[in-house]
Write an enzyme that holds these catalytic residues in place. Structure first.
Site, PDB file in Angstrom:
ATOM      1  N   HIS A 243      47.761  17.804  86.961  1.00  0.00           N
ATOM      2  CA  HIS A 243      47.191  16.505  86.565  1.00  0.00           C
ATOM      3  C   HIS A 243      46.692  16.507  85.115  1.00  0.00           C
ATOM      4  CE1 HIS A 243      47.022  15.440  90.856  1.00  0.00           C
ATOM      5  NE2 HIS A 243      46.403  16.581  91.081  1.00  0.00           N
TER       6      HIS A 243
HETATM    7  C1  BDR Z   1      41.845  15.312  89.446  1.00  0.00           C
HETATM    8  O1  BDR Z   1      40.837  15.789  90.330  1.00  0.00           O
HETATM    9  C2  BDR Z   1      40.648  17.173  90.156  1.00  0.00           C
HETATM   10  O2  BDR Z   1      40.729  17.793  91.377  1.00  0.00           O
HETATM   11  C3  BDR Z   1      41.686  17.651  89.171  1.00  0.00           C
HETATM   12  O3  BDR Z   1      41.119  18.613  88.295  1.00  0.00           O
HETATM   13  C4  BDR Z   1      42.082  16.400  88.420  1.00  0.00           C
HETATM   14  O4  BDR Z   1      41.263  16.178  87.302  1.00  0.00           O
HETATM   15  C5  BDR Z   1      43.060  14.914  90.260  1.00  0.00           C
HETATM   16  O5  BDR Z   1      42.731  13.928  91.191  1.00  0.00           O
END
Ligand code: BDR
Ligand code: CA
Length: 313
Positions: A243
């Protein structure tokens, strides 16, 4: 051209770690002025520790890492150990950091930096809940107009939620903060799950990290080895989505991404859809566009960029 000045606001998190490594591996294009930690994936004491671990892994113990807000603006903290493990950085066996935290609060660092650097020259890169950024905007209303751009990971529209049926984790944890940031009037680019779910670490891509044979390459491979079990189980995908590196990759190669400039609003009140990002993708309202909401990614180009840059560390 001198490198662009950025502040990375983060809650590491394995994918945050990779985003930070990508930025630190790209000094020609990006000058990281500081890293501000926020509570999110795990409590603040761990996110600030993890940020320092990542800087040391990159050989950048000179980087300034600030601790910020330890809880969302109005609600209690929700964490994601079920995804990231107990430390937030489970997977590789990395040493405890020896570099100290920078003195002062992350929010004050953000305010001071935006007031000191020439207006329009600093980009904010939030990779976690938006508590630090919103607190800075509330405390110092003059700084929003000095921000060059905010490029953040958060939200979802077509992919809907990963922490509730409607909401993505970063926005769900602190929707009031997200609302303040999205309404700030700053230029905003959003990397929602719609695009980050396309940044999938397949086995060959993970093998390429490991094949770098460096401490960074091996650590990144081991982080994704750990982190992928959650998404594989949940979405039946071939691997883990990276992400947060979408944010730093966008700063390096915006042409890898495609999206629409649309209106995005955050639901803050409904118990059912709290934290949902309502993106007017089809322009069915007359609400004015306020953010570039990404939807597509050249995944091969993304992984080539990432692997090439990690090789520099
Ligand atoms: C986001 O939530 C966190 O778990 C990850 O680091 C990312 O920023 C994804 O939904
Ligand atoms: Ca994150």
């Amino acid at each position: 051209m001198p490198p662009s000045k950025i502040i990375i606001d983060t809650d590491p998190g394995q994918d945050d770690a990779v985003a930070i490594l990508l930025a630190l591996a790209s000094p020609k294009e990006l000058e990281v002025l500081g890293i501000t930690a926020v509570a999110g994936n795990v409590p603040l004491a761990l996110t600030e520790r993890n940020a320092r671990i990542v800087c040391e892994l990159a050989g950048r113990s000179d980087m300034r890492v600030f601790a910020g807000c330890d809880r969302p603006l109005r609600h209690s903290l929700v964490t994601a150990e079920h995804v990231h493990g107990k430390t937030g950085l489970d997977g590789p066996d990395l040493p405890e950091p020896t570099m100290p935290l920078a003195p002062g609060h992350a929010v004050d660092f953000i305010i001071d930096t935006l007031r000191t650097e020439p207006a329009g020259t600093v980009t904010l890169c939030p990779l976690g809940p938006l508590t630090n950024i919103a607190t800075a905007f509330e405390k110092a209303p003059d700084i929003a107009s000095r921000v060059q751009e905010i490029v953040l990971m958060g939200g979802a529209y077509f992919e809907v939620g990963n922490i509730t049926p409607a909401a993505e984790f970063n926005i769900y944890v602190d929707p009031e903060a997200a609302e303040i940031v999205i309404k700030s009037g700053c230029k905003i680019t959003i990397m929602p799950l719609d695009v980050t779910h396309k940044a999938l670490v397949t086995k060959p891509r993970n093998d390429a990290f490991r094949a770098l044979g460096t401490p960074v390459g091996i650590a990144v491979a081991e982080m994704t080895d750990f982190f992928e079990r959650f998404d594989k189980e949940k979405y039946d995908t071939a691997g883990a989505p990276l992400h947060d590196p979408c944010v730093t990759a966008y700063l390096l190669k915006p042409e890898l991404f495609n999206g629409r400039h649309v209106n995005v609003e955050v639901e803050t009140t409904s118990t059912l859809t709290r934290g949902m990002t309502v993106a007017d993708w089809w322009s069915v309202t007359d609400r004015p566009p306020n953010a570039m909401f990404m939807g597509d990614l050249d995944a091969d180009g993304f992984f080539t960029l990432l692997t090439d840059r990690l090789a520099q560390l």
